[in-house]
Scaffold this motif. Sequence first.
Motif, PDB file in Angstrom:
ATOM      1  N   UNK A   1       0.815  -1.214   0.000  1.00  0.00           N
ATOM      2  CA  UNK A   1       0.000   0.000   0.000  1.00  0.00           C
ATOM      3  C   UNK A   1       0.855   1.273   0.000  1.00  0.00           C
ATOM      4  N   UNK A   2       2.181   1.110   0.010  1.00  0.00           N
ATOM      5  CA  UNK A   2       3.062   2.272  -0.033  1.00  0.00           C
ATOM      6  C   UNK A   2       3.198   3.022   1.273  1.00  0.00           C
ATOM      7  N   UNK A   3       2.842   2.407   2.388  1.00  0.00           N
ATOM      8  CA  UNK A   3       2.984   3.066   3.697  1.00  0.00           C
ATOM      9  C   UNK A   3       4.469   3.223   4.031  1.00  0.00           C
TER      10      UNK A   3
ATOM     11  N   UNK B   1      22.469 -10.218  15.789  1.00  0.00           N
ATOM     12  CA  UNK B   1      21.877  -8.890  15.669  1.00  0.00           C
ATOM     13  C   UNK B   1      20.450  -8.977  15.129  1.00  0.00           C
ATOM     14  N   UNK B   2      19.630  -8.027  15.578  1.00  0.00           N
ATOM     15  CA  UNK B   2      18.216  -8.041  15.206  1.00  0.00           C
ATOM     16  C   UNK B   2      17.775  -6.629  14.868  1.00  0.00           C
ATOM     17  N   UNK B   3      16.867  -6.526  13.920  1.00  0.00           N
ATOM     18  CA  UNK B   3      16.224  -5.265  13.587  1.00  0.00           C
ATOM     19  C   UNK B   3      14.717  -5.454  13.691  1.00  0.00           C
ATOM     20  N   UNK B   4      14.048  -4.417  14.173  1.00  0.00           N
ATOM     21  CA  UNK B   4      12.582  -4.390  14.182  1.00  0.00           C
ATOM     22  C   UNK B   4      12.162  -3.143  13.413  1.00  0.00           C
ATOM     23  N   UNK B   5      11.356  -3.354  12.390  1.00  0.00           N
ATOM     24  CA  UNK B   5      10.862  -2.252  11.577  1.00  0.00           C
ATOM     25  C   UNK B   5       9.412  -1.994  11.970  1.00  0.00           C
ATOM     26  N   UNK B   6       9.107  -0.734  12.275  1.00  0.00           N
ATOM     27  CA  UNK B   6       7.744  -0.345  12.610  1.00  0.00           C
ATOM     28  C   UNK B   6       7.222   0.583  11.519  1.00  0.00           C
ATOM     29  N   UNK B   7       6.079   0.210  10.963  1.00  0.00           N
ATOM     30  CA  UNK B   7       5.438   1.013   9.921  1.00  0.00           C
ATOM     31  C   UNK B   7       4.576   2.092  10.581  1.00  0.00           C
ATOM     32  N   UNK B   8       4.185   3.106   9.808  1.00  0.00           N
ATOM     33  CA  UNK B   8       3.386   4.209  10.358  1.00  0.00           C
ATOM     34  C   UNK B   8       2.025   3.743  10.862  1.00  0.00           C
ATOM     35  N   UNK B   9       1.523   2.611  10.355  1.00  0.00           N
ATOM     36  CA  UNK B   9       0.235   2.106  10.832  1.00  0.00           C
ATOM     37  C   UNK B   9       0.384   1.161  12.029  1.00  0.00           C
TER      38      UNK B   9
END
Length: 93
Positions: free
Chosen positions: A24-26, A62-70
Amino acid sequence: LLLSRTTGPAPLAVTLGATVSDPQGRAVQNYQWDPDGDGVFDATTTVNSLAHTYVSAGIFYPRVRITMVDGRQADDVKQVTVTSTVTLALNTD
């Protein structure tokens, strides 16, 4: 999770990176980074990379967590192996 290097002697400089695509391009709200894999996010950024130097030998996750705007989140983890820089010499005298 993208790693510039996954193995090498200490001190090992590694750039951690992350990519994400949303149908959805968020946009991404932030990236949380746990470079040593101890379960604690040590840095939160709005850019998709982080430089980290492993100063001691060991195996790290190592770990990454990505949080979207929604509010949706995604995690990824990789393995980094850091070897010792100690050299041993055997004297046969």
